[in-house]
Design a protein around this motif. Sequence first.
Motif, PDB file in Angstrom:
ATOM      1  N   ASP A 181       0.816  -1.217   0.000  1.00 48.82           N
ATOM      2  CA  ASP A 181       0.000   0.000   0.000  1.00 48.82           C
ATOM      3  C   ASP A 181       0.850   1.267   0.000  1.00 48.82           C
ATOM      4  OD1 ASP A 181      -2.256  -1.563   0.029  1.00 48.82           O
ATOM      5  OD2 ASP A 181      -2.622  -1.359   2.184  1.00 48.82           O
ATOM      6  N   ILE A 182       2.041   1.207   0.572  1.00 51.29           N
ATOM      7  CA  ILE A 182       2.892   2.400   0.693  1.00 51.29           C
ATOM      8  C   ILE A 182       3.250   2.986  -0.669  1.00 51.29           C
ATOM      9  CG2 ILE A 182       5.126   1.186   0.704  1.00 51.29           C
ATOM     10  CD1 ILE A 182       4.157   4.023   3.108  1.00 51.29           C
ATOM     11  N   LEU A 183       3.187   2.169  -1.719  1.00 55.93           N
ATOM     12  CA  LEU A 183       3.509   2.662  -3.063  1.00 55.93           C
ATOM     13  C   LEU A 183       2.536   3.737  -3.532  1.00 55.93           C
ATOM     14  CD1 LEU A 183       4.398  -0.609  -5.022  1.00 55.93           C
ATOM     15  CD2 LEU A 183       5.964   1.110  -4.125  1.00 55.93           C
ATOM     16  N   PHE A 184       1.359   3.802  -2.900  1.00 57.37           N
ATOM     17  CA  PHE A 184       0.313   4.712  -3.364  1.00 57.37           C
ATOM     18  C   PHE A 184       0.078   5.862  -2.385  1.00 57.37           C
ATOM     19  CE2 PHE A 184      -0.394   0.277  -4.493  1.00 57.37           C
ATOM     20  CZ  PHE A 184      -0.247   0.354  -5.869  1.00 57.37           C
ATOM     21  N   ASN A 185       1.030   6.069  -1.484  1.00 53.35           N
ATOM     22  CA  ASN A 185       0.914   7.114  -0.474  1.00 53.35           C
ATOM     23  C   ASN A 185       1.518   8.414  -1.020  1.00 53.35           C
ATOM     24  OD1 ASN A 185       1.489   8.852   1.776  1.00 53.35           O
ATOM     25  ND2 ASN A 185       1.142   7.095   3.121  1.00 53.35           N
ATOM     26  N   ILE A 186       0.650   9.326  -1.434  1.00 48.41           N
ATOM     27  CA  ILE A 186       1.110  10.566  -2.073  1.00 48.41           C
ATOM     28  C   ILE A 186       1.894  11.429  -1.091  1.00 48.41           C
ATOM     29  CG2 ILE A 186       0.322  12.735  -3.105  1.00 48.41           C
ATOM     30  CD1 ILE A 186      -1.949  11.091  -4.415  1.00 48.41           C
ATOM     31  N   ASN A 187       1.437  11.513   0.156  1.00 48.86           N
ATOM     32  CA  ASN A 187       2.156  12.341   1.136  1.00 48.86           C
ATOM     33  C   ASN A 187       3.572  11.836   1.361  1.00 48.86           C
ATOM     34  OD1 ASN A 187       0.021  14.100   1.507  1.00 48.86           O
ATOM     35  ND2 ASN A 187      -0.880  12.878   3.145  1.00 48.86           N
ATOM     36  N   ARG A 188       3.734  10.526   1.402  1.00 45.14           N
ATOM     37  CA  ARG A 188       5.078   9.955   1.561  1.00 45.14           C
ATOM     38  C   ARG A 188       5.958  10.327   0.375  1.00 45.14           C
ATOM     39  NH1 ARG A 188       7.248   5.156  -0.483  1.00 45.14           N
ATOM     40  NH2 ARG A 188       9.034   4.352   0.656  1.00 45.14           N
ATOM     41  N   GLU A 189       5.394  10.239  -0.828  1.00 44.74           N
ATOM     42  CA  GLU A 189       6.173  10.592  -2.018  1.00 44.74           C
ATOM     43  C   GLU A 189       6.551  12.071  -2.007  1.00 44.74           C
ATOM     44  OE1 GLU A 189       7.600   8.626  -3.993  1.00 44.74           O
ATOM     45  OE2 GLU A 189       6.569   6.809  -3.363  1.00 44.74           O
ATOM     46  N   MET A 190       5.648  12.906  -1.512  1.00 41.94           N
ATOM     47  CA  MET A 190       5.972  14.331  -1.439  1.00 41.94           C
ATOM     48  C   MET A 190       7.162  14.568  -0.513  1.00 41.94           C
ATOM     49  SD  MET A 190       2.170  16.040  -1.475  1.00 41.94           S
ATOM     50  CE  MET A 190       2.773  17.710  -1.347  1.00 41.94           C
ATOM     51  N   ARG A 191       7.202  13.842   0.592  1.00 41.33           N
ATOM     52  CA  ARG A 191       8.367  13.965   1.488  1.00 41.33           C
ATOM     53  C   ARG A 191       9.627  13.456   0.805  1.00 41.33           C
ATOM     54  NH1 ARG A 191       4.410  12.222   5.156  1.00 41.33           N
ATOM     55  NH2 ARG A 191       5.175  10.077   5.143  1.00 41.33           N
ATOM     56  N   ASN A 192       9.499  12.310   0.087  1.00 43.42           N
ATOM     57  CA  ASN A 192      10.653  11.746  -0.615  1.00 43.42           C
ATOM     58  C   ASN A 192      11.208  12.692  -1.681  1.00 43.42           C
ATOM     59  OD1 ASN A 192      10.463   9.438   0.919  1.00 43.42           O
ATOM     60  ND2 ASN A 192       9.510   8.192  -0.687  1.00 43.42           N
ATOM     61  N   TRP A 193      10.303  13.434  -2.319  1.00 43.14           N
ATOM     62  CA  TRP A 193      10.698  14.355  -3.376  1.00 43.14           C
ATOM     63  C   TRP A 193      11.072  15.728  -2.819  1.00 43.14           C
ATOM     64  CZ3 TRP A 193      10.230  13.865  -8.983  1.00 43.14           C
ATOM     65  CH2 TRP A 193       9.996  12.531  -9.391  1.00 43.14           C
ATOM     66  N   GLY A 194      10.942  15.885  -1.487  1.00 45.76           N
ATOM     67  CA  GLY A 194      11.295  17.156  -0.869  1.00 45.76           C
ATOM     68  C   GLY A 194      10.270  18.242  -1.083  1.00 45.76           C
ATOM     69  N   ASN A 195       8.974  17.843  -1.289  1.00 45.15           N
ATOM     70  CA  ASN A 195       7.908  18.831  -1.496  1.00 45.15           C
ATOM     71  C   ASN A 195       7.136  19.063  -0.219  1.00 45.15           C
ATOM     72  OD1 ASN A 195       7.437  17.117  -4.554  1.00 45.15           O
ATOM     73  ND2 ASN A 195       8.413  19.094  -4.348  1.00 45.15           N
TER      74      ASN A 195
END
Length: 195
Positions: A181-195
């Motif tokens: 499920d973590i693959l679809f976590n937009i907030n996590r991706e935003m942190r990973n991308w520094g947004n």
Amino acid sequence: MAVPLALAGFAASPSLAQQLSLGQVSTYLNSFVSAEGEFTQINADGTISTGTIYIKRPGRVRFEYNPPEESLVVAGGGQVAIFDPRSDSGPDRYPLNQTPLSIILERNIDLTRTDMVTGHTSDGTTTTVTAQDPAHPEYGNIRMVFTSDPVELRQWIVTDDTGQQTTVILGDLAKDGRVPDILFNINREMRNWGN
């Protein structure tokens, strides 16, 4: 609002295949909850991208693009986020239900619903189904191409609300494997991308 969704070749059969019914196509799409595989995307401007797609119904998809593109499209939590490494303003975000891709990400896909399918044809090898949200045809449509024996989704073409088309050609999909499920976590991706 243009949504450059990937949201996707043909396996030729030596004999002519019968046209798949809308019920058969719906049954196939409902037969798996998750899938992953390689894809080739033909963008509206004619450029080509490749990568890996992860699907988890309902409502989740992830397109990881290969270098040099290194973009990412994630749908989850009712939103679609498009991450572009060239952007420093964060991802573009859209409601998933305003994109044609939402049709094949529903919990229970029923292409026999009134006014959902606007095209259903066969060329003897593949069956093509064009579908839209019957309540909001202005959101665009998705044209899906299936082979039979076994039934497989091989390609889709999303036409968005501006008329731009994006084609996704799918490799063999590995169905119902472990797709976290973590693959679809937009907030996590935003942190990973520094947004």
